[in-house]
Design a protein around this motif. Structure first.
Motif, PDB file in Angstrom:
ATOM      1  N   LEU A  59       0.897  -1.214  -0.010  1.00 46.90           N
ATOM      2  CA  LEU A  59       0.002  -0.129  -0.019  1.00 46.90           C
ATOM      3  C   LEU A  59       0.697   1.192  -0.025  1.00 46.90           C
ATOM      4  O   LEU A  59       0.490   2.117  -0.660  1.00 46.90           O
ATOM      5  N   GLU A  60       1.825   1.243   0.736  1.00 54.91           N
ATOM      6  CA  GLU A  60       2.836   2.327   0.793  1.00 54.91           C
ATOM      7  C   GLU A  60       3.596   2.747  -0.348  1.00 54.91           C
ATOM      8  O   GLU A  60       3.738   3.657  -1.202  1.00 54.91           O
ATOM      9  N   ARG A  61       3.733   1.498  -1.237  1.00 54.38           N
ATOM     10  CA  ARG A  61       4.572   1.653  -2.800  1.00 54.38           C
ATOM     11  C   ARG A  61       3.474   2.438  -3.662  1.00 54.38           C
ATOM     12  O   ARG A  61       3.817   3.031  -4.503  1.00 54.38           O
ATOM     13  N   GLN A  62       2.171   2.253  -3.252  1.00 51.45           N
ATOM     14  CA  GLN A  62       1.099   2.727  -4.037  1.00 51.45           C
ATOM     15  C   GLN A  62       0.855   4.247  -3.826  1.00 51.45           C
ATOM     16  O   GLN A  62       0.032   4.784  -4.333  1.00 51.45           O
ATOM     17  N   GLY A  63       1.435   4.727  -2.628  1.00 46.28           N
ATOM     18  CA  GLY A  63       1.321   6.221  -2.083  1.00 46.28           C
ATOM     19  C   GLY A  63       0.641   6.212  -1.015  1.00 46.28           C
ATOM     20  O   GLY A  63       0.156   7.571  -0.813  1.00 46.28           O
ATOM     21  N   TYR A  64      -0.091   5.430  -0.554  1.00 43.91           N
ATOM     22  CA  TYR A  64      -1.076   5.434   0.673  1.00 43.91           C
ATOM     23  C   TYR A  64      -0.295   5.519   1.825  1.00 43.91           C
ATOM     24  O   TYR A  64       1.001   5.124   2.049  1.00 43.91           O
ATOM     25  N   GLU A  65      -0.755   6.406   2.972  1.00 35.37           N
ATOM     26  CA  GLU A  65      -0.087   6.445   4.214  1.00 35.37           C
ATOM     27  C   GLU A  65      -0.909   5.343   4.964  1.00 35.37           C
ATOM     28  O   GLU A  65      -2.134   5.409   5.222  1.00 35.37           O
ATOM     29  N   ILE A  66       0.049   4.589   5.450  1.00 30.58           N
ATOM     30  CA  ILE A  66      -0.641   3.515   6.318  1.00 30.58           C
ATOM     31  C   ILE A  66       0.293   3.604   7.961  1.00 30.58           C
ATOM     32  O   ILE A  66       1.203   4.065   7.978  1.00 30.58           O
ATOM     33  N   TYR A  67      -0.658   3.120   8.813  1.00 31.57           N
ATOM     34  CA  TYR A  67      -0.267   2.964  10.113  1.00 31.57           C
ATOM     35  C   TYR A  67      -0.416   1.620  10.510  1.00 31.57           C
ATOM     36  O   TYR A  67      -1.636   1.069  10.705  1.00 31.57           O
ATOM     37  N   LEU A  68       0.688   0.960  11.143  1.00 28.41           N
ATOM     38  CA  LEU A  68       0.370  -0.463  11.625  1.00 28.41           C
ATOM     39  C   LEU A  68       1.134  -0.447  13.006  1.00 28.41           C
ATOM     40  O   LEU A  68       2.264  -0.623  12.986  1.00 28.41           O
ATOM     41  N   PRO A  69       0.406  -0.299  13.930  1.00 27.17           N
ATOM     42  CA  PRO A  69       1.046  -0.521  15.305  1.00 27.17           C
ATOM     43  C   PRO A  69       1.490  -1.687  15.660  1.00 27.17           C
ATOM     44  O   PRO A  69       0.790  -2.880  15.479  1.00 27.17           O
ATOM     45  N   LEU A  70       2.542  -1.672  16.161  1.00 24.94           N
ATOM     46  CA  LEU A  70       3.216  -3.084  16.790  1.00 24.94           C
ATOM     47  C   LEU A  70       3.391  -2.950  18.154  1.00 24.94           C
ATOM     48  O   LEU A  70       3.362  -2.053  18.991  1.00 24.94           O
ATOM     49  N   ILE A  71       3.765  -4.250  18.612  1.00 21.62           N
ATOM     50  CA  ILE A  71       3.999  -4.381  20.158  1.00 21.62           C
ATOM     51  C   ILE A  71       5.077  -5.347  20.340  1.00 21.62           C
ATOM     52  O   ILE A  71       5.147  -6.096  19.347  1.00 21.62           O
ATOM     53  N   LEU A  72       5.790  -5.168  21.299  1.00 24.82           N
ATOM     54  CA  LEU A  72       6.970  -6.380  21.694  1.00 24.82           C
ATOM     55  C   LEU A  72       6.025  -7.398  22.437  1.00 24.82           C
ATOM     56  O   LEU A  72       5.663  -7.279  23.695  1.00 24.82           O
TER      57      LEU A  72
END
Length: 137
Positions: free
Chosen positions: A21-34
């Motif tokens: 999606l980012e390659r296509q120019g969209y702004e993405i947010y994927l929250p991560l946890i440890l």
């Protein structure tokens, strides 16, 4: 005006969907946890999605092209309520980003359980039963 929306990914393909999606120019947010996972009978820490199979996308309902999103590698669908895409409050994303550590993930505290603690089982065939912790291994 742009808003945050919710994407449902294919199983364990959140990062792949984010990348494409980012390659296509969209702004993405994927929250991560440890988080913690079990491998070969041992518990190990690993960085993983906070919300498995979900990621956030920042879109305008007037100017952005929504068409390619569903056919993007790793994406299953946009989450919808009826025919409308699920719009999220901006404050939610801001709070999630503010609570990240410097390395870009949330570090959840270890459970402070000790032998002898009384617990209620939260899921599985014994859900709702009371139990006593005898061992942490």
């Amino acid at each position: 005006m742009k808003s945050w929306y919710l994407i449902y990914s294919k199983p364990r393909e959140e990062k792949l969907a984010q990348e494409h999606l980012e390659r296509q120019g969209y702004e993405i947010y994927l929250p991560l946890i440890l988080g913690r996972i079990r491998k070969r009978g041992r518990t190990e820490k690993s960085i993983q999605p906070m919300f498995p199979r979900y990621l956030f996308i920042y879109l305008s309902d007037r100017t952005d092209n929504w068409g390619p999103i569903r056919s993007t590698i790793g994406v299953s669908n946009l989450v919808k309520f009826g025919i409308n895409a699920a719009k999220l409050p901006e404050d939610l994303i801001i709070k999630l980003k503010e609570n990240e550590k410097n390395k870009g993930f949330h570090d959840l505290p270890d459970a402070k359980l000790k032998c002898g603690d009384n617990l209620i089982i939260a899921e599985g065939p014994f859900e709702g039963y009371e139990a006593t912790l005898f061992s942490k291994n």
